[in-house]
Scaffold this motif. Structure first.
Motif, PDB file in Angstrom:
ATOM      1  N   GLN A   1      -6.759  -2.277  -1.375  1.00 41.86           N
ATOM      2  CA  GLN A   1      -7.467  -1.636  -2.490  1.00 41.86           C
ATOM      3  C   GLN A   1      -6.859  -0.265  -2.770  1.00 41.86           C
ATOM      4  O   GLN A   1      -7.536   0.663  -3.237  1.00 41.86           O
ATOM      5  CB  GLN A   1      -8.972  -1.529  -2.180  1.00 41.86           C
ATOM      6  N   CYS A   2      -5.547  -0.158  -2.496  1.00 42.44           N
ATOM      7  CA  CYS A   2      -4.796   1.103  -2.629  1.00 42.44           C
ATOM      8  C   CYS A   2      -4.950   1.715  -4.024  1.00 42.44           C
ATOM      9  O   CYS A   2      -4.831   1.038  -5.043  1.00 42.44           O
ATOM     10  CB  CYS A   2      -3.321   0.810  -2.355  1.00 42.44           C
ATOM     11  N   GLY A   3      -5.212   3.019  -4.048  1.00 47.96           N
ATOM     12  CA  GLY A   3      -5.339   3.728  -5.331  1.00 47.96           C
ATOM     13  C   GLY A   3      -4.093   4.521  -5.689  1.00 47.96           C
ATOM     14  O   GLY A   3      -4.135   5.359  -6.575  1.00 47.96           O
ATOM     15  N   HIS A   4      -2.973   4.265  -4.996  1.00 45.09           N
ATOM     16  CA  HIS A   4      -1.691   4.915  -5.289  1.00 45.09           C
ATOM     17  C   HIS A   4      -1.807   6.432  -5.305  1.00 45.09           C
ATOM     18  O   HIS A   4      -1.471   7.080  -6.289  1.00 45.09           O
ATOM     19  CB  HIS A   4      -1.123   4.417  -6.624  1.00 45.09           C
ATOM     20  N   GLY A   5      -2.300   6.988  -4.222  1.00 45.59           N
ATOM     21  CA  GLY A   5      -2.396   8.437  -4.121  1.00 45.59           C
ATOM     22  C   GLY A   5      -3.641   9.013  -4.759  1.00 45.59           C
ATOM     23  O   GLY A   5      -3.911  10.198  -4.672  1.00 45.59           O
TER      24      GLY A   5
ATOM     25  N   PRO B   1       0.823  -1.209   0.000  1.00 42.52           N
ATOM     26  CA  PRO B   1       0.000   0.000   0.000  1.00 42.52           C
ATOM     27  C   PRO B   1       0.861   1.265   0.000  1.00 42.52           C
ATOM     28  O   PRO B   1       1.982   1.244   0.507  1.00 42.52           O
ATOM     29  CB  PRO B   1      -0.783  -0.120   1.306  1.00 42.52           C
ATOM     30  N   CYS B   2       0.310   2.346  -0.575  1.00 45.64           N
ATOM     31  CA  CYS B   2       1.064   3.603  -0.591  1.00 45.64           C
ATOM     32  C   CYS B   2       0.999   4.312   0.754  1.00 45.64           C
ATOM     33  O   CYS B   2       1.864   5.099   1.089  1.00 45.64           O
ATOM     34  CB  CYS B   2       0.569   4.525  -1.715  1.00 45.64           C
ATOM     35  N   GLY B   3      -0.057   4.017   1.521  1.00 43.99           N
ATOM     36  CA  GLY B   3      -0.186   4.646   2.831  1.00 43.99           C
ATOM     37  C   GLY B   3      -0.708   6.071   2.780  1.00 43.99           C
ATOM     38  O   GLY B   3      -0.767   6.739   3.811  1.00 43.99           O
ATOM     39  N   GLN B   4      -1.087   6.559   1.599  1.00 40.83           N
ATOM     40  CA  GLN B   4      -1.451   7.974   1.440  1.00 40.83           C
ATOM     41  C   GLN B   4      -2.837   8.180   0.847  1.00 40.83           C
ATOM     42  O   GLN B   4      -3.420   9.233   0.996  1.00 40.83           O
ATOM     43  CB  GLN B   4      -0.477   8.661   0.466  1.00 40.83           C
ATOM     44  N   CYS B   5      -3.324   7.200   0.116  1.00 36.71           N
ATOM     45  CA  CYS B   5      -4.540   7.439  -0.685  1.00 36.71           C
ATOM     46  C   CYS B   5      -5.808   7.254   0.146  1.00 36.71           C
ATOM     47  O   CYS B   5      -5.745   6.888   1.318  1.00 36.71           O
ATOM     48  CB  CYS B   5      -4.557   6.499  -1.889  1.00 36.71           C
ATOM     49  N   ARG B   6      -6.921   7.494  -0.465  1.00 37.28           N
ATOM     50  CA  ARG B   6      -8.207   7.373   0.211  1.00 37.28           C
ATOM     51  C   ARG B   6      -8.402   5.954   0.769  1.00 37.28           C
ATOM     52  O   ARG B   6      -8.829   5.784   1.901  1.00 37.28           O
ATOM     53  CB  ARG B   6      -9.320   7.681  -0.795  1.00 37.28           C
ATOM     54  N   ALA B   7      -8.075   4.935  -0.049  1.00 37.26           N
ATOM     55  CA  ALA B   7      -8.242   3.551   0.412  1.00 37.26           C
ATOM     56  C   ALA B   7      -7.337   3.277   1.605  1.00 37.26           C
ATOM     57  O   ALA B   7      -7.781   2.754   2.630  1.00 37.26           O
ATOM     58  CB  ALA B   7      -7.943   2.579  -0.727  1.00 37.26           C
ATOM     59  N   CYS B   8      -6.054   3.621   1.472  1.00 37.84           N
ATOM     60  CA  CYS B   8      -5.098   3.343   2.553  1.00 37.84           C
ATOM     61  C   CYS B   8      -5.510   4.050   3.840  1.00 37.84           C
ATOM     62  O   CYS B   8      -5.482   3.467   4.918  1.00 37.84           O
ATOM     63  CB  CYS B   8      -3.692   3.782   2.154  1.00 37.84           C
ATOM     64  N   LEU B   9      -5.921   5.318   3.717  1.00 34.67           N
ATOM     65  CA  LEU B   9      -6.263   6.075   4.916  1.00 34.67           C
ATOM     66  C   LEU B   9      -7.635   5.697   5.454  1.00 34.67           C
ATOM     67  O   LEU B   9      -8.031   6.134   6.524  1.00 34.67           O
ATOM     68  CB  LEU B   9      -6.144   7.581   4.648  1.00 34.67           C
TER      69      LEU B   9
HETATM   70 ZN   LIG Z   1      -2.812   3.772  -1.082  1.00 34.48          ZN
END
Ligand SMILES: [Zn+2]
Ligand SMILES: [Zn+2]
Length: 354
Positions: A104-108, A90-98
């Protein structure tokens, strides 16, 4: 240009070791030198052309290694650190991650179905000498000195996925749990159900090696689907139906059996990857008003998940080593796929050392 050995997918039933360019780390990325990896059931689907990836892709998504290169913008890590990286990054930054939906990370940029699974899917994977780790700040989990590579390699995917089947079902202390199919992920789901506090675990499996391992992982009763009516037997053993059923195969028949062996109000936790049409028969579902819950989960990733799983091995609450039955060098990867894919010689999981 520096090169490395890697297992490249060239098309259905065409994989092999090739010399490919060695990656280098950009901003926020890291390169690790792989010290151990494995093969996943999903890699078999890729090999057989059942899950499409681009020809030319390096496959594999279960990396253990040593940090070789750190891109700009990373902190808290140094070259030479031993790290475990989850199959899902996960990117840890996007809507999904947060929103705590890392897989289901959307990469920012919001949400993308299965977007957190990148290694060996949308970017080069781990069956290689080196691996580029994206969003490294969120994904490099330092391995405690007392744990070996073999003790942590299965945490990247199968243990994380299997446990998540039990966690997503919200198993409560004293629950009865049925786990349908005891491949590596199903076995970890059985172990997860035990850790979550199930009082009675029934597993369903017909392969003798897996039946035996299922008991070792926490099943009290193992039902052979060739020998009995699984649904009737589970209903009898649980006096009316299990609180939770975990599906770990991805077939209509196991999904349906999982639903049918539940008590009304029970939870079906699905880990399987399905293809074609999946149907919910109305009678098994009490016409939609039986208070059933169906939940699905894709392997949770990220460094905090890996830290938590490693802490379970460290404290001896979970031992993944018995699942690692065969060992190969990266050069023998085609043979390793054969043994793993055919389950010959009681193979459960293989380790691959570059
Ligand atoms: Zn993400
Ligand atoms: Zn996998």
């Amino acid at each position: 240009m520096q090169t490395m050995k890697a297992n490249v997918f060239r098309g259905p039933n065409k994989i092999g070791i090739e010399e490919v360019p060695r990656p280098s780390a950009g901003v926020g990325e890291a390169v690790i030198r792989i010290t151990l990896t494995t093969i996943c059931g999903t890699d078999l689907h890729i090999l057989r052309g059942e899950y499409p990836v681009k020809p030319g892709l390096v496959i594999g998504h279960e990396p253990v290694g040593v940090i070789e290169e750190l891109g700009e913008g990373l902190s808290g890590h140094k070259i030479g650190d031993r790290v475990l990286v989850g199959a899902i990054t996960p990117c840890g930054q996007c809507r999904a991650c947060l929103s705590a939906q890392w897989a289901q990370c959307g990469h920012g940029e919001g949400v993308e179905a299965i977007g957190g699974w990148r290694f060996g899917n949308t970017i080069n994977g781990a069956q290689a000498e080196y691996l580029l780790v994206p969003n490294a700040q969120a994904n490099l989990a330092k391995i405690p000195d007392e744990l070996t590579d073999e003790q942590v390699v299965l945490l990247a995917d199968i243990a994380s996925t299997g446990f998540s089947g039990a966690e997503s079902a919200n198993i409560r202390i004293g629950d009865t749990v049925a786990v349908l199919a005891q491949g590596p992920i199903g076995l970890c789901a059985t172990a997860g159900a035990k850790l979550m506090g199930a009082s009675f675990i029934i597993s369903v499996e017909g392969d003798p090696v897996r039946m035996e391992m299922s008991k070792r992982m926490g099943a009290y009763v193992v039902l052979d689907p060739k020998q009995c009516d699984v649904v009737a037997e589970i209903k009898k053993l649980t006096r009316g139906g299990a609180d939770v059923a975990i599906e770990a195969l991805g077939l209509q028949v196991t999904f349906e059996n999982a639903l049918r062996c539940l008590r009304p109000g029970g939870t079906l936790s699905s880990l399987g990857v399905y293809s074609g049409k999946l149907q919910v028969p109305y009678d098994a579902f009490a016409a939609g008003i039986g208070d059933y819950k169906i939940v699905t989960t894709l392997c949770p990733g990220g460094k905090e998940r890996m830290r938590r799983l490693m802490s379970m091995v460290q404290s001896k609450r979970f031992d993944p080593l018995p699942l690692l039955t065969h060992r190969f060098k990266l050069d023998q990867i085609v043979e390793a796929y054969d043994v793993f894919g055919s389950r010959s010689d009681g193979c459960l999981k293989v380790s691959i050392t570059p």
